[in-house]
Motif scaffolding. Sequence first.
Motif, short mmCIF file in Angstrom:
data_model
loop_
_atom_site.label_atom_id
_atom_site.label_comp_id
_atom_site.label_asym_id
_atom_site.label_seq_id
_atom_site.Cartn_x
_atom_site.Cartn_y
_atom_site.Cartn_z
N THR A 1 0.81 -1.22 0.00
CA THR A 1 0.00 0.00 0.00
C THR A 1 0.84 1.27 0.00
O THR A 1 0.31 2.35 0.24
CB THR A 1 -0.94 0.01 1.22
N SER A 2 2.13 1.15 -0.26
CA SER A 2 2.99 2.33 -0.35
C SER A 2 3.34 2.64 -1.80
O SER A 2 4.43 3.12 -2.11
CB SER A 2 4.28 2.11 0.47
N GLU A 3 2.38 2.30 -2.66
CA GLU A 3 2.50 2.58 -4.10
C GLU A 3 3.74 1.89 -4.67
O GLU A 3 4.02 0.75 -4.29
CB GLU A 3 2.51 4.09 -4.31
N GLU A 4 4.48 2.55 -5.53
CA GLU A 4 5.63 1.89 -6.16
C GLU A 4 6.76 1.65 -5.17
O GLU A 4 7.67 0.87 -5.45
CB GLU A 4 6.14 2.74 -7.33
N ARG A 5 6.70 2.32 -4.03
CA ARG A 5 7.73 2.13 -3.01
C ARG A 5 7.30 1.11 -1.95
O ARG A 5 7.91 1.03 -0.88
CB ARG A 5 8.07 3.48 -2.36
N SER A 6 6.28 0.35 -2.24
CA SER A 6 5.90 -0.76 -1.37
C SER A 6 7.03 -1.78 -1.36
O SER A 6 7.67 -2.04 -2.40
CB SER A 6 4.61 -1.42 -1.87
N LEU A 7 7.29 -2.38 -0.21
CA LEU A 7 8.41 -3.30 -0.08
C LEU A 7 8.35 -4.43 -1.10
O LEU A 7 9.35 -4.75 -1.76
CB LEU A 7 8.44 -3.88 1.34
N ALA A 8 7.17 -5.05 -1.24
CA ALA A 8 7.04 -6.18 -2.16
C ALA A 8 7.28 -5.74 -3.61
O ALA A 8 7.98 -6.42 -4.37
CB ALA A 8 5.66 -6.82 -2.03
N PHE A 9 6.70 -4.62 -3.99
CA PHE A 9 6.84 -4.15 -5.37
C PHE A 9 8.28 -3.70 -5.66
O PHE A 9 8.82 -3.97 -6.73
CB PHE A 9 5.87 -2.99 -5.64
N TRP A 10 8.88 -3.01 -4.71
CA TRP A 10 10.22 -2.49 -4.91
C TRP A 10 11.24 -3.62 -5.07
O TRP A 10 12.10 -3.57 -5.94
CB TRP A 10 10.59 -1.60 -3.72
N LEU A 11 11.15 -4.65 -4.23
CA LEU A 11 12.08 -5.77 -4.33
C LEU A 11 11.90 -6.54 -5.64
O LEU A 11 12.88 -7.00 -6.24
CB LEU A 11 11.90 -6.72 -3.15
N ALA A 12 10.65 -6.67 -6.08
CA ALA A 12 10.40 -7.38 -7.33
C ALA A 12 11.01 -6.64 -8.52
O ALA A 12 11.58 -7.26 -9.42
CB ALA A 12 8.90 -7.57 -7.52
N LYS A 13 10.90 -5.32 -8.51
CA LYS A 13 11.41 -4.53 -9.63
C LYS A 13 12.92 -4.31 -9.53
O LYS A 13 13.66 -4.54 -10.48
CB LYS A 13 10.69 -3.18 -9.69
N GLN A 14 13.37 -3.84 -8.38
CA GLN A 14 14.78 -3.48 -8.23
C GLN A 14 15.69 -4.69 -8.11
O GLN A 14 16.83 -4.67 -8.59
CB GLN A 14 14.97 -2.57 -7.01
N GLY A 15 15.22 -5.72 -7.46
CA GLY A 15 16.06 -6.90 -7.27
C GLY A 15 15.85 -7.97 -8.31
O GLY A 15 16.64 -8.91 -8.40
N GLY A 16 14.77 -7.86 -9.10
CA GLY A 16 14.46 -8.89 -10.07
C GLY A 16 14.05 -10.20 -9.43
O GLY A 16 14.14 -11.27 -10.03
N TYR A 17 13.54 -10.12 -8.19
CA TYR A 17 13.17 -11.33 -7.45
C TYR A 17 11.74 -11.76 -7.76
O TYR A 17 10.90 -10.96 -8.19
CB TYR A 17 13.30 -11.10 -5.94
N GLN A 18 11.49 -13.02 -7.50
CA GLN A 18 10.12 -13.52 -7.46
C GLN A 18 9.65 -13.33 -6.02
O GLN A 18 10.00 -14.11 -5.14
CB GLN A 18 10.05 -14.98 -7.86
N VAL A 19 8.88 -12.29 -5.78
CA VAL A 19 8.47 -11.93 -4.42
C VAL A 19 7.12 -12.55 -4.11
O VAL A 19 6.14 -12.36 -4.85
CB VAL A 19 8.40 -10.40 -4.25
N TYR A 20 7.09 -13.29 -3.02
CA TYR A 20 5.87 -13.95 -2.56
C TYR A 20 5.44 -13.33 -1.23
O TYR A 20 6.27 -13.04 -0.36
CB TYR A 20 6.08 -15.45 -2.36
N LEU A 21 4.14 -13.16 -1.08
CA LEU A 21 3.57 -12.63 0.15
C LEU A 21 2.74 -13.73 0.81
O LEU A 21 1.77 -14.21 0.24
CB LEU A 21 2.69 -11.42 -0.15
N GLY A 22 3.15 -14.13 2.01
CA GLY A 22 2.42 -15.17 2.71
C GLY A 22 1.38 -14.60 3.66
O GLY A 22 1.50 -13.46 4.12
#
Length: 642
Positions: A329-350
Amino acid sequence: MPVLPQPLLSSHSPPSPSLDALHPSSLLSRHSSDLLLDPTRSNVVTPESSQSSLVNSPTKDNSALNNVLFNGNGNGSASSTAASRRGTISKGYKGRGRAWGEGEGEEDDLVEGAAGMEGLRVDTEMENGGWASSRRGESLMNDGGGGGDGYGGERLRILIERPSTPQISSNSLLRPTFPPSTSSARYPPPSTGLFGLYRALRAKLSLFTLQAGSMAVSSLFLGGVVIFALLNKLLFLTIPRFFYPRAPQVFEWDEPEKWKKEKIINDPQYYAQNAGLELEETIVESEDGFYLKLQKVIVPNAPVHSDGRGGFPVLIMHGLFQSSGSFITSEERSLAFWLAKQGGYQVYLGNTRGVFDMGHKTYERGDPRFWDWTIRELSMYDLPALVDAVIAQTGYSKIGFIGHSQGNGTAFVSLSLGIRPDLGSKLTCFVALAPAVFAGPLTHGFPFTVLGRMEWRTWRRLFGVLDFIPIMTIAYNLAPQAAFASLGYTMFAFLFDWTDANWLLRRKGKMFRFTPSPVSSASIFWWAGKGGFATRKCLFDVGLDKWFDERFPPLSVYYGGRDFLVLTEPLLDRLAEKETEVQVMRVKKLELSEHCDFFWAAEAVEWCYYDILEDIESTRTRYPEEEELEQVEPEVLIEMAV
């Protein structure tokens, strides 16, 4: 009124609140159903391989019992395979043993098979293979019988928790929460016919009466807290800001015009799409039958590596009363979104059990057995199931893990000796945001001081045996979105001393649209009730020599200077002095950070995201192309660069 038997304790460990501390040996995993009590010091964890077990504890007459099994005998009638203490719920409602039988307790016989403490019978497996039975001081010996439960696994020295703990029955001390199907013979089905119908109707009526009363009382309690919180906000926030308004927040990276029309809504997919992403949802079934929602952040045109796999997988787990919505909910600076884009990770939310209206393969949400869990089950079942699901979906043998508050508390418990320390072999790193291992000074004040004096018998009448304060769940689904978020912030800001000093104010409503999420009443009792975490001040028994071993993954700790809900310094001392086998990669204190500012602060990216990214990068599995480059001679690399 008959005198209740005392819990079994080591002769050198008198009953005290400290004995109720959650520690590696007081949580029973499916891999360690057999237990061992040290007669000289019961709070030492010693895994041992064995097919049988010994439990040495004094009874009323101080006689030693071996491999203690309890069978309730309500009012001397039929039996139940798990004893339930008076005032708790049987048939597994508040007993880990899933008791079945015809026993009848003196109070609140909420379900067929409820067994009262009166008529307690102790069956004891003797060394010669026979059984000794003791009922209210009477002893008799039977030849034959006996053997263990056949589960195998480790034996552990364990402290027996006090009978006021709702989710603990004596049966749970000797076998997992959900025994294997091979042991079904020990758990006979409920009675049938007219008598069975009568008992079932009686159980439903008792449950309805209990829940109706607790709904009214807990709603009044919540209303009082909200009113008090609103008055507190008016006096100490609204009025002062009227006379001394805060300067408008301006950040170079911020685009308020782009986001000002974003709605306050409890749909994670909506926020992902607004950030140019998607959320892919999967339903994961835990070993004990609970359905868990797992969400994957999908980045359009994400790169695929030469082995056909996507980026390195990272699992993020939420805290108490929260959900995966906290990280989006922090827009593009949301932790999940930021890690997926900047780190290229497959980010999962449990998400833990019960969140987002998830169910169970057998129990309905209105069944008390659905809500019969605490952090013990989250550690034994939910987290391992989610980790395994991510591994299965991505094809990686290890993943990165980030946990906030209860999310990392669950992981600490899972990784502790006697629970699921093998889980460490599946994690490349463990990033703990606001580690919930030691309680902070906030737990010394209201309402913790009031709740901390409540026995389970009182608690269940005030808050029921289903979800904690069910009016919150009703409001989550039916109340106007903005109103729910506003009241949620007001209540939690008052209870946990949170402020919005570090947040973008326009995000506040979105952030609290997912808070509070449903939690079991038994779980909150574990955290805040008598003998709970707020009283014990620690997840584990601090007297133990070891909580973890070399299987613990590399650890990074982030904590806030203004976080009064948990304390981190005692954990750091423990890691330095006793848990020397734990590799601590990073310890970072954010002086201005409160409990949730690691992902809610406007400047969370600058405060800690880059460090978290570095923690993951330094420990993650190398991609095939990276391994190929590592084989190339440095001179060749220089030529390629030129």
